[in-house]
Design a protein around this motif. Sequence first.
Motif, PDB file in Angstrom:
ATOM      1  N   TYR A 121       0.810  -1.210   0.000  1.00 54.70           N
ATOM      2  CA  TYR A 121       0.000   0.000   0.000  1.00 54.70           C
ATOM      3  C   TYR A 121       0.849   1.269   0.000  1.00 54.70           C
ATOM      4  O   TYR A 121       0.417   2.310  -0.483  1.00 54.70           O
ATOM      5  N   LEU A 122       2.106   1.160   0.544  1.00 52.87           N
ATOM      6  CA  LEU A 122       2.956   2.346   0.584  1.00 52.87           C
ATOM      7  C   LEU A 122       3.702   2.576  -0.731  1.00 52.87           C
ATOM      8  O   LEU A 122       3.953   3.719  -1.103  1.00 52.87           O
ATOM      9  N   THR A 141     -11.601   0.665  -3.173  1.00 57.29           N
ATOM     10  CA  THR A 141     -11.194   0.918  -4.561  1.00 57.29           C
ATOM     11  C   THR A 141      -9.808   0.374  -4.858  1.00 57.29           C
ATOM     12  O   THR A 141      -9.291   0.564  -5.962  1.00 57.29           O
ATOM     13  N   ALA A 142      -9.191  -0.289  -3.879  1.00 49.23           N
ATOM     14  CA  ALA A 142      -7.805  -0.742  -4.046  1.00 49.23           C
ATOM     15  C   ALA A 142      -7.706  -2.174  -4.537  1.00 49.23           C
ATOM     16  O   ALA A 142      -6.751  -2.873  -4.249  1.00 49.23           O
ATOM     17  N   GLY A 143      -8.694  -2.618  -5.267  1.00 51.06           N
ATOM     18  CA  GLY A 143      -8.667  -3.966  -5.826  1.00 51.06           C
ATOM     19  C   GLY A 143      -7.943  -3.989  -7.157  1.00 51.06           C
ATOM     20  O   GLY A 143      -7.245  -3.039  -7.523  1.00 51.06           O
ATOM     21  N   TYR A 157     -12.539   4.188   0.861  1.00 51.98           N
ATOM     22  CA  TYR A 157     -11.396   4.438  -0.032  1.00 51.98           C
ATOM     23  C   TYR A 157     -10.699   3.119  -0.392  1.00 51.98           C
ATOM     24  O   TYR A 157     -10.412   2.848  -1.557  1.00 51.98           O
ATOM     25  N   ASN A 193       2.254  -0.892  -9.792  1.00 50.64           N
ATOM     26  CA  ASN A 193       1.494  -2.041 -10.304  1.00 50.64           C
ATOM     27  C   ASN A 193       2.163  -3.369  -9.936  1.00 50.64           C
ATOM     28  O   ASN A 193       2.170  -4.319 -10.718  1.00 50.64           O
ATOM     29  N   PRO A 245     -10.454  -0.357  -9.785  1.00 51.42           N
ATOM     30  CA  PRO A 245     -11.086   0.425  -8.711  1.00 51.42           C
ATOM     31  C   PRO A 245     -12.471  -0.083  -8.310  1.00 51.42           C
ATOM     32  O   PRO A 245     -12.891   0.113  -7.173  1.00 51.42           O
ATOM     33  N   ILE A 251       1.638  -0.532  -4.804  1.00 47.52           N
ATOM     34  CA  ILE A 251       0.403  -0.235  -5.532  1.00 47.52           C
ATOM     35  C   ILE A 251       0.642   0.798  -6.614  1.00 47.52           C
ATOM     36  O   ILE A 251      -0.045   0.824  -7.640  1.00 47.52           O
ATOM     37  N   PHE A 252       1.658   1.651  -6.441  1.00 49.79           N
ATOM     38  CA  PHE A 252       1.922   2.705  -7.421  1.00 49.79           C
ATOM     39  C   PHE A 252       2.698   2.174  -8.619  1.00 49.79           C
ATOM     40  O   PHE A 252       2.665   2.764  -9.693  1.00 49.79           O
ATOM     41  N   LEU A 259     -14.581   6.079   6.306  1.00 48.97           N
ATOM     42  CA  LEU A 259     -13.883   6.777   5.225  1.00 48.97           C
ATOM     43  C   LEU A 259     -12.738   5.930   4.679  1.00 48.97           C
ATOM     44  O   LEU A 259     -12.571   5.787   3.465  1.00 48.97           O
ATOM     45  N   GLY A 260     -11.947   5.328   5.596  1.00 45.84           N
ATOM     46  CA  GLY A 260     -10.845   4.459   5.171  1.00 45.84           C
ATOM     47  C   GLY A 260     -11.361   3.259   4.399  1.00 45.84           C
ATOM     48  O   GLY A 260     -10.812   2.865   3.370  1.00 45.84           O
ATOM     49  N   LEU A 312     -16.724   6.759  12.025  1.00 44.32           N
ATOM     50  CA  LEU A 312     -16.663   7.660  10.872  1.00 44.32           C
ATOM     51  C   LEU A 312     -15.302   7.551  10.188  1.00 44.32           C
ATOM     52  O   LEU A 312     -15.222   7.445   8.956  1.00 44.32           O
ATOM     53  N   ALA A 313     -14.229   7.535  10.981  1.00 43.15           N
ATOM     54  CA  ALA A 313     -12.888   7.410  10.410  1.00 43.15           C
ATOM     55  C   ALA A 313     -12.739   6.060   9.706  1.00 43.15           C
ATOM     56  O   ALA A 313     -12.221   5.984   8.583  1.00 43.15           O
ATOM     57  N   PHE A 314     -13.205   4.992  10.342  1.00 46.04           N
ATOM     58  CA  PHE A 314     -13.167   3.660   9.721  1.00 46.04           C
ATOM     59  C   PHE A 314     -13.925   3.666   8.409  1.00 46.04           C
ATOM     60  O   PHE A 314     -13.445   3.146   7.385  1.00 46.04           O
TER      61      PHE A 314
END
Lengths: 93, 208
Positions: free
Chosen positions: B89-90, B178-180, B175, B96, B183, B93-94, B171-172, B167-169
Motif C-alpha cells: 500500500y505504501l 477501490t484498491a482492488g 477508499y 502495479n 477500482p 500499488i503505485f 472513510l478508510g 466515521l474514520a473507519f
Amino acid sequence: MAAVGMPFSGNVDFIRTEMVWPITHMVAPKENALACRECHVRDGGRLAGITGVYLPGRDRATWLDLIGWLAVAAMLAGALVHGGARIIAYRKR
Amino acid sequence: MERIYIFKRFERFWHWAQAGLIIFLMVTGFEIHGTYSAFGFRKAVELHTIAAWSLITLWVFAIFWHFTTGEWRQYIPTLQKVDAMIRYYLTGIFSNAPHPFRQTTLTKHNPLQRLAYLFFIAVISPVIWVSGWCYLFFDSWKAWGLDQYLSLQWVAVFHTAGAWMILAFFLGHVYLSTAGRTPLSHIKAMITGWEEVEPHTSSGGTKS
C-alpha cells in the motif's frame, strides 16, 4: 353552627361539590408544547446557563470533537493523496 | 483470470444493510450531538433509536450466520504477510506490483483487513454499543442501581468517541474498497458475489 345560630346534630360527613376556578395564565395548544430543541441545542436554549448536568445536544467534550475532526481530516487527506498518486502512477504507465 | 464466488447472498445483504444503517446512525447521531440540524432533535433521537435496534437485529442474524457457516474463521487475525501488505500500500500499488495476498473462498480477507475488522469487533463495537445502551436506558439507571457508577457525561464521551472511530473507519473502508485489481472490482464483488483473481499457479505462486 353556633355562628349561624343553628343546632349541631353531632354528625359529620363528606358531600360532593363542584367548583370552577379561574387560572391566571393561558395553556398553550399542543402544537406549541415545549419542544426538545428548546433545551437540546448548542446555543440559546432555555437551559443554556444551567450547570452541573450533562445535556445531550447542548454539551460535548470539545477536545474529543477536535481529535475526531482531525482523524476524519487525516483519513480524507490520506485518501486524496494516496488515490491521487495511484491515478498519476496509472497515467504514467 | 479466474472467477470465484467469494461473497454469499446473505453476506452481501448483511454488508449493505449494515452500511445503510451505520450511515443513518451517524447522520442522526451527529445531529443529536449538535453538529447540525436535519430531522430536528426529537426525530433524530427517535430515528437513531429505531436504527440502533434494527442493527442489533441484523447482527443477531449475522452472528448466527457466521457461526453456523464457519465463516467466523475468515476473521481470525494473523500477522503473516502484514508487512508485505503495508509495503504494497505504501509503494507497490503505485508501480502495479503483484498483490502479496491472493483471495480465495477460504481466505477472502487480506491480513490487514483481518486486523482492521478485529479492531472494529473488539474495540469500536463494544464502546459504541455499551455506551449506547447506557444512554438508551438512562431513565432506568437509578432503579437498576447504576447511577452510583455511571455519569451521563462519560457515557456521552465514550459514545461520541466510538462515533468518531466509526466515521474514520468508514472513510478508510470506502477508499480502500477501490484498491482492488480495478477500482470497482471489490465493490462489484460485494454486489454480485463474484471476484476475478489471478489463476492458481500449481508451482506454488503466492500462497496466503
